[in-house]
Design a protein around this motif. Structure first.
Motif, PDB file in Angstrom:
ATOM      1  N   UNK A   1      37.522  38.990  30.814  1.00  0.00           N
ATOM      2  CA  UNK A   1      37.705  39.922  31.914  1.00  0.00           C
ATOM      3  C   UNK A   1      36.511  39.792  32.869  1.00  0.00           C
ATOM      4  N   UNK A   2      36.793  39.703  34.150  1.00  0.00           N
ATOM      5  CA  UNK A   2      35.722  39.581  35.136  1.00  0.00           C
ATOM      6  C   UNK A   2      34.942  40.891  35.242  1.00  0.00           C
ATOM      7  N   UNK A   3      33.783  40.794  35.839  1.00  0.00           N
ATOM      8  CA  UNK A   3      32.925  41.970  36.024  1.00  0.00           C
ATOM      9  C   UNK A   3      33.629  43.030  36.873  1.00  0.00           C
ATOM     10  N   UNK A   5      36.947  43.319  37.411  1.00  0.00           N
ATOM     11  CA  UNK A   5      38.092  43.842  36.657  1.00  0.00           C
ATOM     12  C   UNK A   5      37.630  44.886  35.642  1.00  0.00           C
ATOM     13  N   UNK A   6      36.499  44.635  35.009  1.00  0.00           N
ATOM     14  CA  UNK A   6      35.938  45.602  34.054  1.00  0.00           C
ATOM     15  C   UNK A   6      35.553  46.890  34.775  1.00  0.00           C
ATOM     16  N   UNK A   7      34.987  46.753  35.970  1.00  0.00           N
ATOM     17  CA  UNK A   7      34.606  47.937  36.754  1.00  0.00           C
ATOM     18  C   UNK A   7      35.843  48.738  37.132  1.00  0.00           C
ATOM     19  N   UNK A   8      36.913  48.064  37.561  1.00  0.00           N
ATOM     20  CA  UNK A   8      38.160  48.758  37.889  1.00  0.00           C
ATOM     21  C   UNK A   8      38.683  49.519  36.671  1.00  0.00           C
ATOM     22  N   UNK A   9      38.655  48.878  35.526  1.00  0.00           N
ATOM     23  CA  UNK A   9      39.105  49.516  34.292  1.00  0.00           C
ATOM     24  C   UNK A   9      38.252  50.742  33.965  1.00  0.00           C
ATOM     25  N   UNK A  10      36.950  50.597  34.109  1.00  0.00           N
ATOM     26  CA  UNK A  10      36.019  51.702  33.862  1.00  0.00           C
ATOM     27  C   UNK A  10      36.317  52.894  34.776  1.00  0.00           C
ATOM     28  N   UNK A  11      36.707  52.602  36.013  1.00  0.00           N
ATOM     29  CA  UNK A  11      37.040  53.647  36.985  1.00  0.00           C
ATOM     30  C   UNK A  11      38.459  54.193  36.802  1.00  0.00           C
ATOM     31  N   UNK A  12      39.224  53.575  35.902  1.00  0.00           N
ATOM     32  CA  UNK A  12      40.609  54.004  35.695  1.00  0.00           C
ATOM     33  C   UNK A  12      41.536  53.579  36.815  1.00  0.00           C
ATOM     34  N   UNK A  75      43.771  44.195  46.176  1.00  0.00           N
ATOM     35  CA  UNK A  75      44.869  43.436  45.555  1.00  0.00           C
ATOM     36  C   UNK A  75      45.127  42.139  46.308  1.00  0.00           C
ATOM     37  N   UNK A  76      45.079  42.180  47.634  1.00  0.00           N
ATOM     38  CA  UNK A  76      45.269  40.954  48.429  1.00  0.00           C
ATOM     39  C   UNK A  76      44.126  39.979  48.184  1.00  0.00           C
ATOM     40  N   UNK A  77      42.902  40.498  48.094  1.00  0.00           N
ATOM     41  CA  UNK A  77      41.752  39.629  47.826  1.00  0.00           C
ATOM     42  C   UNK A  77      41.906  38.962  46.462  1.00  0.00           C
ATOM     43  N   UNK A  78      42.392  39.709  45.482  1.00  0.00           N
ATOM     44  CA  UNK A  78      42.599  39.120  44.152  1.00  0.00           C
ATOM     45  C   UNK A  78      43.685  38.051  44.204  1.00  0.00           C
ATOM     46  N   UNK A  79      44.751  38.300  44.970  1.00  0.00           N
ATOM     47  CA  UNK A  79      45.809  37.295  45.115  1.00  0.00           C
ATOM     48  C   UNK A  79      45.266  36.030  45.787  1.00  0.00           C
ATOM     49  N   UNK A  80      44.360  36.204  46.729  1.00  0.00           N
ATOM     50  CA  UNK A  80      43.800  35.061  47.451  1.00  0.00           C
ATOM     51  C   UNK A  80      42.819  34.264  46.609  1.00  0.00           C
ATOM     52  N   UNK A  81      42.018  34.966  45.816  1.00  0.00           N
ATOM     53  CA  UNK A  81      40.895  34.329  45.121  1.00  0.00           C
ATOM     54  C   UNK A  81      41.110  34.115  43.631  1.00  0.00           C
ATOM     55  N   UNK A  82      42.022  34.890  43.045  1.00  0.00           N
ATOM     56  CA  UNK A  82      42.247  34.806  41.609  1.00  0.00           C
ATOM     57  C   UNK A  82      41.259  35.628  40.806  1.00  0.00           C
ATOM     58  N   UNK A  83      40.020  35.682  41.242  1.00  0.00           N
ATOM     59  CA  UNK A  83      38.949  36.373  40.522  1.00  0.00           C
ATOM     60  C   UNK A  83      38.134  37.182  41.524  1.00  0.00           C
ATOM     61  N   UNK A  85      35.390  38.552  41.162  1.00  0.00           N
ATOM     62  CA  UNK A  85      33.962  38.258  41.100  1.00  0.00           C
ATOM     63  C   UNK A  85      33.545  37.242  42.160  1.00  0.00           C
ATOM     64  N   UNK A  86      34.511  36.597  42.794  1.00  0.00           N
ATOM     65  CA  UNK A  86      34.208  35.639  43.863  1.00  0.00           C
ATOM     66  C   UNK A  86      33.876  36.341  45.176  1.00  0.00           C
ATOM     67  N   UNK A  87      34.053  37.668  45.223  1.00  0.00           N
ATOM     68  CA  UNK A  87      33.671  38.429  46.418  1.00  0.00           C
ATOM     69  C   UNK A  87      32.174  38.684  46.352  1.00  0.00           C
ATOM     70  N   UNK A  88      31.458  38.166  47.350  1.00  0.00           N
ATOM     71  CA  UNK A  88      30.008  38.379  47.414  1.00  0.00           C
ATOM     72  C   UNK A  88      29.677  39.662  48.161  1.00  0.00           C
ATOM     73  N   UNK A  89      30.527  40.016  49.139  1.00  0.00           N
ATOM     74  CA  UNK A  89      30.263  41.200  49.952  1.00  0.00           C
ATOM     75  C   UNK A  89      31.513  41.607  50.720  1.00  0.00           C
ATOM     76  N   UNK A  90      31.686  42.903  50.874  1.00  0.00           N
ATOM     77  CA  UNK A  90      32.655  43.432  51.832  1.00  0.00           C
ATOM     78  C   UNK A  90      31.906  43.438  53.157  1.00  0.00           C
ATOM     79  N   UNK A  91      32.374  42.650  54.112  1.00  0.00           N
ATOM     80  CA  UNK A  91      31.647  42.479  55.370  1.00  0.00           C
ATOM     81  C   UNK A  91      32.033  43.557  56.372  1.00  0.00           C
ATOM     82  N   UNK A  92      33.345  43.752  56.592  1.00  0.00           N
ATOM     83  CA  UNK A  92      33.778  44.705  57.615  1.00  0.00           C
ATOM     84  C   UNK A  92      35.164  45.238  57.309  1.00  0.00           C
ATOM     85  N   UNK A  93      35.355  46.522  57.615  1.00  0.00           N
ATOM     86  CA  UNK A  93      36.666  47.149  57.582  1.00  0.00           C
ATOM     87  C   UNK A  93      36.980  47.654  58.985  1.00  0.00           C
TER      88      UNK A  93
END
Length: 152
Positions: A1-3, A5-12, A75-83, A85-93
């Motif tokens: 489990x990625x870091x 994914x583990x955080x998401x699980x921890x947050x419920x 969810x879209x980022x996970x679909x794009x990257x698979x993992x 943990x490959x996100x280094x930073x949220x740059x802009x919303x």
């Protein structure tokens, strides 16, 4: 489990499926080390979250709708990257709020998404942001948010 994914699980938090595009566009584009995720509309477990802030929705309802947009962005980022943990930073919303002309609390509404990004990604979730009103949004939804992520 990625870091993350583990955080998401921890947050419920269980991510929704990545929504399919509703028109002639793609849900995400990767260019170099940036991932651009198309605008995600407010859609919760009961379906589309519709309404206008300042008319039939209050700030807390809008912030919850924005949080659902944030879940769809992840969810879209996970679909794009698979993992994630490959996100280094949220740059802009960039957040759009379906609201009355006199509504002035767009930042408080979009905080629902911003707070989620920090909960999930920690300091890497802190980002630049725009929060603006719109006279209407697709399908009558209350919120739409797009995101840019720095990725490996």
């Amino acid at each position: 489990m990625s870091r993350i994914d583990a955080r998401l699980s921890e947050l419920g938090i269980t991510l929704p499926g990545a929504p399919a595009p509703a028109a002639n566009y793609v849900p995400f584009v990767r260019s170099g080390n940036q991932l651009f995720v198309s605008g995600q509309i407010s859609n919760g477990p009961e379906g589309l979250i519709k309404g206008r802030l300042g008319a039939d929705m209050d700030v807390s309802e809008g912030a919850l709708a924005a949080r659902f947009c944030g879940l769809a962005l992840i969810a879209q980022a996970k679909a794009a990257l698979g993992d994630l943990d490959r996100i280094k930073r949220v740059v802009k919303l960039v957040g759009f709020v379906n609201s009355t002309p006199d509504f002035i609390d767009q930042p408080k509404v979009i905080n629902g998404c911003s707070d989620l990004m920090v909960e999930v990604f920690g300091e890497a979730g802190r980002h630049a942001r725009s929060a603006v009103s719109a006279a209407s949004l697709p399908l009558g939804v209350s919120i739409e948010i797009e995101g840019i992520f720095e990725v490996e």
